[in-house]
Enzyme design. Structure first.
Site, PDB file in Angstrom:
ATOM      1  N   SER A 191     -14.168  -1.644 -11.868  1.00  0.00           N
ATOM      2  CA  SER A 191     -14.707  -0.767 -10.835  1.00  0.00           C
ATOM      3  C   SER A 191     -16.206  -0.524 -10.965  1.00  0.00           C
ATOM      4  O   SER A 191     -16.844  -0.134  -9.983  1.00  0.00           O
ATOM      5  CB  SER A 191     -13.952   0.554 -10.850  1.00  0.00           C
ATOM      6  OG  SER A 191     -12.599   0.328 -10.518  1.00  0.00           O
ATOM      7  N   HIS A 194      -4.410   1.028   0.893  1.00  0.00           N
ATOM      8  CA  HIS A 194      -5.119   2.281   1.150  1.00  0.00           C
ATOM      9  C   HIS A 194      -5.288   2.566   2.641  1.00  0.00           C
ATOM     10  O   HIS A 194      -6.007   3.483   3.022  1.00  0.00           O
ATOM     11  CB  HIS A 194      -6.503   2.251   0.480  1.00  0.00           C
ATOM     12  CG  HIS A 194      -6.460   2.271  -0.998  1.00  0.00           C
ATOM     13  ND1 HIS A 194      -6.419   1.112  -1.754  1.00  0.00           N
ATOM     14  CD2 HIS A 194      -6.434   3.292  -1.884  1.00  0.00           C
ATOM     15  CE1 HIS A 194      -6.384   1.428  -3.030  1.00  0.00           C
ATOM     16  NE2 HIS A 194      -6.400   2.749  -3.145  1.00  0.00           N
ATOM     17  N   CYS A 209     -10.859   0.815  -4.218  1.00  0.00           N
ATOM     18  CA  CYS A 209      -9.977  -0.083  -3.475  1.00  0.00           C
ATOM     19  C   CYS A 209     -10.303  -1.553  -3.784  1.00  0.00           C
ATOM     20  O   CYS A 209     -11.284  -2.102  -3.282  1.00  0.00           O
ATOM     21  CB  CYS A 209     -10.126   0.203  -1.986  1.00  0.00           C
ATOM     22  SG  CYS A 209      -9.172  -0.882  -0.948  1.00  0.00           S
ATOM     23  N   ASP A 211      -6.378  -2.422   4.703  1.00  0.00           N
ATOM     24  CA  ASP A 211      -5.953  -2.786   3.350  1.00  0.00           C
ATOM     25  C   ASP A 211      -4.433  -2.763   3.259  1.00  0.00           C
ATOM     26  O   ASP A 211      -3.828  -1.706   3.222  1.00  0.00           O
ATOM     27  CB  ASP A 211      -6.553  -1.808   2.339  1.00  0.00           C
ATOM     28  CG  ASP A 211      -6.000  -1.999   0.932  1.00  0.00           C
ATOM     29  OD1 ASP A 211      -5.432  -3.080   0.652  1.00  0.00           O
ATOM     30  OD2 ASP A 211      -6.125  -1.074   0.123  1.00  0.00           O
ATOM     31  N   ASP A 219      -3.555  -4.815  -5.158  1.00  0.00           N
ATOM     32  CA  ASP A 219      -4.290  -3.582  -5.340  1.00  0.00           C
ATOM     33  C   ASP A 219      -3.455  -2.647  -6.218  1.00  0.00           C
ATOM     34  O   ASP A 219      -2.273  -2.892  -6.454  1.00  0.00           O
ATOM     35  CB  ASP A 219      -4.545  -2.933  -3.977  1.00  0.00           C
ATOM     36  CG  ASP A 219      -5.757  -2.025  -3.982  1.00  0.00           C
ATOM     37  OD1 ASP A 219      -6.429  -1.988  -2.952  1.00  0.00           O
ATOM     38  OD2 ASP A 219      -6.021  -1.337  -4.981  1.00  0.00           O
TER      39      ASP A 219
END
Length: 107
Positions: free
Chosen positions: A36, A79, A92, A60, A73
């Site tokens: 991330s 999401h 995400c 998504d 994911d």
């Protein structure tokens, strides 16, 4: 702690046969996404190159397929609709898989 004063044979065997593979050096041998911390830099690059606007959204579904591999994911259903802000706040993965594909390897 088992290694501090020398490990006994039974403990060694348990570690080597464990389904969890505790002796596997995951950081060096695992195939993991960059993480991330990379996402804000991808977002900045997308803005700079005009590949995304902050309010542009993607749908998504919770995965991204590239070639014969599907990247999942962390949220199985995805999401939902994700803009750049939400992509960073919720980390995400799918947003960034799609973004990387749209930007291309040379960018």
């Amino acid at each position: 702690n088992l290694f501090v004063e020398g490990i006994d044979q039974q403990s060694w065997n348990e570690l080597n046969t464990s389904e969890d593979k505790p002796l596997l050096n995951r950081p060096l041998t695992g195939a993991y996404p960059p993480g991330s911390t990379y996402k804000p830099f991808m977002a900045l690059a997308a803005l700079e190159l005009g590949k995304r606007t902050p309010n542009q959204t993607i749908a998504d579904p919770g995965y991204f397929t590239f070639g014969n591999h599907t990247f999942k994911d962390d949220r199985p259903g995805g999401h939902g609709m994700v803009d750049m802000y939400k992509s960073i706040v919720h980390s995400c993965d799918t947003y960034y898989y799609m973004l990387a594909n749209d930007m291309g390897v040379d960018a």
